[in-house]
Design an enzyme around this catalytic site. Structure first.
Site, PDB file in Angstrom:
ATOM      1  N   GLN A   1       0.838  -1.197   0.000  1.00  0.00           N
ATOM      2  CA  GLN A   1       0.000   0.000   0.000  1.00  0.00           C
ATOM      3  C   GLN A   1       0.875   1.251   0.000  1.00  0.00           C
ATOM      4  OE1 GLN A   1      -3.549  -0.359   2.760  1.00  0.00           O
ATOM      5  NE2 GLN A   1      -2.324  -2.066   3.495  1.00  0.00           N
ATOM      6  N   GLN A   2       0.353   2.318  -0.546  1.00  0.00           N
ATOM      7  CA  GLN A   2       1.146   3.527  -0.721  1.00  0.00           C
ATOM      8  C   GLN A   2       1.745   4.019   0.597  1.00  0.00           C
ATOM      9  OE1 GLN A   2      -0.896   6.592  -2.905  1.00  0.00           O
ATOM     10  NE2 GLN A   2       1.020   7.441  -3.646  1.00  0.00           N
TER      11      GLN A   2
END
Length: 209
Positions: A67-68
């Site tokens: 995830q970012q």
């Protein structure tokens, strides 16, 4: 490969990265337990130990969340890493540029300099998935990875096809890299010995004059 535990004297640390949704955890559990597991986005990391051939190193695979908000923390897993696995969702072409950007950022790290890379082109079971050749082109691997050892392996975390081959390739590149390192050290020693003898001879000659 894929058995519990490891009998190998050396466990090579492998970091497995990729965008969220690329299927990292799914393919790792499929390889390890031969089960299709419904996963949730990894927050943090998963660790699994894989066996390879008797003479090859065992693999300790760190599956790090993609995830970012997790990506800035990838760098904390680089020290001690001996090979990099990067997983790509071959079906979702819209995110290949994002994957390219993140991979190139990873490859700039000094901690990963010259390490072998295996790109797992996941989700090849889906119709219209990008081929390994397209993945190679879209990630610009030939230019960016240059003279490093790299390989693109088509695979499917759902069916398991190509997973063993991908991690066998990791083990092979590790063994090749280790042999090359030993060969480089051996050649360096051979080159230093004559120079050392010459230097000693010159020093002794000066001392006698």
């Amino acid at each position: 490969m894929g058995l519990h535990g490891s009998k190998h004297p050396h466990q090579a640390q492998i970091v497995m990265l990729g965008l969220d949704g690329s299927g990292k955890s799914t393919l790792l559990y499929k390889l390890k337990y031969n089960e299709s597991v419904i996963t949730v986005p990894t927050v943090g990391f998963n660790v699994e130990m894989l066996e390879t051939e008797a003479r090859g190193p065992g693999l300790t695979v760190w599956d790090v969340g993609g995830q970012q908000r997790m990506r800035p923390h990838w760098k904390h897993h680089y020290p001690g890493t001996e090979a990099l696995v990067f997983v790509v969702d071959s079906w979702d072409r819209r995110r290949l540029d994002e994957a390219k950007k993140e991979l190139h950022q990873v490859l700039r790290s000094r901690s990963l300099k010259s390490l072998p890379l295996v790109v797992l082109a996941n989700k090849q079971d889906l119709p219209g998935a990008a081929s390994p050749q397209e993945i190679t082109h879209r990630l610009d691997l030939r230019r960016v990875y240059g003279n490093r050892d790299w390989f693109v392996q088509p695979c499917s975390g759902k069916t398991g096809v190509g997973l063993e081959e991908g991690f066998r390739r990791v083990a092979y590149l590790l063994k090749t890299s280790l042999k090359q390192t030993k060969a480089d050290i051996k050649n360096t020693v051979k080159q230093l010995k004559p120079k050392a003898i010459t230097l000693m001879t010159k020093t002794q000659g000066l001392g006698c004059s």
